[in-house]
Design an enzyme around this catalytic site. Structure first.
Site, PDB file in Angstrom:
ATOM      1  N   ASP A  44       8.145   6.147   9.903  1.00 35.85           N
ATOM      2  CA  ASP A  44       7.176   6.788   9.011  1.00 35.85           C
ATOM      3  C   ASP A  44       7.561   8.252   8.826  1.00 35.85           C
ATOM      4  OD1 ASP A  44       4.811   7.117   7.433  1.00 35.85           O
ATOM      5  OD2 ASP A  44       3.804   5.607   8.666  1.00 35.85           O
ATOM      6  N   ASN A  96      -9.354  -0.785  -6.046  1.00 34.54           N
ATOM      7  CA  ASN A  96      -9.224   0.333  -5.110  1.00 34.54           C
ATOM      8  C   ASN A  96      -7.827   0.932  -5.170  1.00 34.54           C
ATOM      9  OD1 ASN A  96     -10.528   1.932  -2.981  1.00 34.54           O
ATOM     10  ND2 ASN A  96      -8.947   1.067  -1.665  1.00 34.54           N
ATOM     11  N   GLY A 109      11.139   9.427   9.043  1.00 36.21           N
ATOM     12  CA  GLY A 109      11.940   9.197   7.851  1.00 36.21           C
ATOM     13  C   GLY A 109      11.096   8.744   6.677  1.00 36.21           C
ATOM     14  N   ASP A 110      11.666   8.871   5.496  1.00 39.85           N
ATOM     15  CA  ASP A 110      11.045   8.445   4.246  1.00 39.85           C
ATOM     16  C   ASP A 110      11.748   7.167   3.802  1.00 39.85           C
ATOM     17  OD1 ASP A 110      10.423   8.009   1.549  1.00 39.85           O
ATOM     18  OD2 ASP A 110      10.224  10.148   1.122  1.00 39.85           O
ATOM     19  N   PHE A 111      11.010   6.049   3.752  1.00 41.39           N
ATOM     20  CA  PHE A 111      11.688   4.779   3.473  1.00 41.39           C
ATOM     21  C   PHE A 111      12.210   4.659   2.042  1.00 41.39           C
ATOM     22  CE2 PHE A 111       7.051   3.236   3.687  1.00 41.39           C
ATOM     23  CZ  PHE A 111       6.809   3.371   2.322  1.00 41.39           C
ATOM     24  N   HIS A 154       1.462  -2.767  -1.964  1.00 39.44           N
ATOM     25  CA  HIS A 154       0.309  -2.648  -2.874  1.00 39.44           C
ATOM     26  C   HIS A 154       0.015  -1.199  -3.263  1.00 39.44           C
ATOM     27  CE1 HIS A 154      -3.236  -2.102   0.236  1.00 39.44           C
ATOM     28  NE2 HIS A 154      -2.287  -1.212   0.408  1.00 39.44           N
ATOM     29  N   TYR A 166      -2.656  12.339   2.472  1.00 42.14           N
ATOM     30  CA  TYR A 166      -2.617  13.121   3.708  1.00 42.14           C
ATOM     31  C   TYR A 166      -2.846  14.599   3.405  1.00 42.14           C
ATOM     32  CZ  TYR A 166      -0.236   8.972   5.644  1.00 42.14           C
ATOM     33  OH  TYR A 166       0.097   7.710   6.054  1.00 42.14           O
TER      34      TYR A 166
END
EC number: 2.1.1.4
Length: 345
Positions: free
Chosen positions: A210, A302, A235-237, A255, A147
């Site tokens: 999120d 990836n 929030g930050d999980f 993943h 981001y």
């Protein structure tokens, strides 16, 4: 000795030139070729398309004819002049007005993923993602790199929205989730899966959990007509208290991370989860021998160039989930791109 006519050499050339096919697709989307043809009252000739997308006639003709060979466009000849229009494939997935449009996903892949893949050899040597080499952005905090600007964050979220517009139903119906009236989509971004849950399981409620900047972007750029049934929570999980829920959805989350971080997250979910509650993991599953599917192997590469994680086998996920305390492991190959795993506490 091989020759230019043997199957092996033809296959080698197909692989070698594969990046060109991707770039044809990316360029046609970026220029707006498919949107222009969708809006036109009928098929257009080269001159009309070139004028509409503000490109050279020569380059446009080459691009259009290649799209025809790729079955992205169809062509008819009238009085010696070629006229082009969209195929069913491009109408469904490559026009912005389509509900199953993948335009933002392709734009993201063409600009971000493609750039990182240019450093695949470095990623293999170093065993880490390539944001620093590709964009000059340190990746110690992975999602600060992903981001890295407001525009990039929005593009990523729009891409996720499009992924689930096509793939959401198959993974959310892999198991009957009607027994979980309160759901929490961890890292749920734009809320696409949450909306699909409401469509499939009337009466359920979903919390999208999120980080603050993602929640702000979701509120600004994505519509939530089902405001009473979908709650956006910041929030930050990895460190903040998790919302209460009967079912936690982890869609393309695990993943992104190495086993240690996956275990930390799963243990946090386990301690928050009610007895009888569960986790729905949505990922592209490798075969147990890790020899396929090819698409999942490519996705795993990836993950190497773009994240800290990898794609995994069902047994690998079973180990992670059971170590966190979960039981009743079930997995289902959906036959689509993404598969589903359901476990309970």
């Amino acid at each position: 000795m091989g020759s230019s006519g043997d199957d092996g050499y033809r296959l080698l050339n197909e692989y070698t030139n594969g990046f060109m096919v991707s770039q044809v697709l990316f360029a046609a989307c970026e220029l707006g070729v498919f949107d222009l043809l969708a809006e036109a009252p009928g098929p257009l000739d080269v001159a009309a398309v070139a004028a509409g997308v503000e490109a050279s006639s020569h380059g446009t003709e080459l691009l259009l004819d290649t799209c025809v060979s790729l079955k992205l466009l169809k062509v008819e000849t009238r009085a010696g002049k070629a006229f082009y229009q969209n195929t069913e494939l491009s109408s469904a997935y490559l026009t912005r007005v389509s509900p199953t449009s993948q335009c933002n996903l392709l734009k993201y892949m063409g600009r971000t993923s493609y750039g990182c893949w240019g450093h695949l050899a470095d990623a293999v040597r170093e065993g880490k993602n390539q944001y620093l080499q590709t964009f000059g952005v340190p990746a110690e905090d992975l999602f600060k790199a992903i981001y890295r600007s407001e525009g990039e964050r929005l593009q990523f979220m729009q891409a996720l929205q499009e992924v689930w517009s096509v793939n959401g139903r198959s993974v959310l119906t892999a198991f009957d989730l009607s027994g979980f009236p309160l759901m929490c989509d961890l890292g749920g971004g734009p809320g696409a899966l949450a909306k699909e849950c409401l469509s499939l399981y009337p009466g359920c409620k979903v919390t999208v959990f999120d980080v603050p900047e993602v929640v702000r972007t979701a509120k600004q750029h994505f519509s939530f007509p089902e405001e009473e049934e979908i709650h956006l929570q910041e929030g930050d999980f990895f460190k903040d208290p998790l919302p209460e829920a009967d079912l936690y959805i982890l869609a393309r989350i695990l993943h992104d991370w190495a086993d240690g971080k996956c275990s930390h997250l799963l243990e946090r979910v386990y301690h928050t989860c009610k007895p009888g509650g569960g986790i729905l993991v949505i990922e592209s599953l490798l075969d147990e021998d890790r020899r396929g599917p090819l698409l999942t192997q490519l996705y795993s590469l990836n993950m190497l160039v773009q994240t800290e994680g990898q794609e995994r086998t069902p047994t690998h996920y079973h180990m992670l989930l059971s170590s966190a305390g979960f039981r009743d492991f079930q997995f289902k190959k959906t036959g689509a791109i993404y598969d589903a795993i359901l476990v309970r506490k």
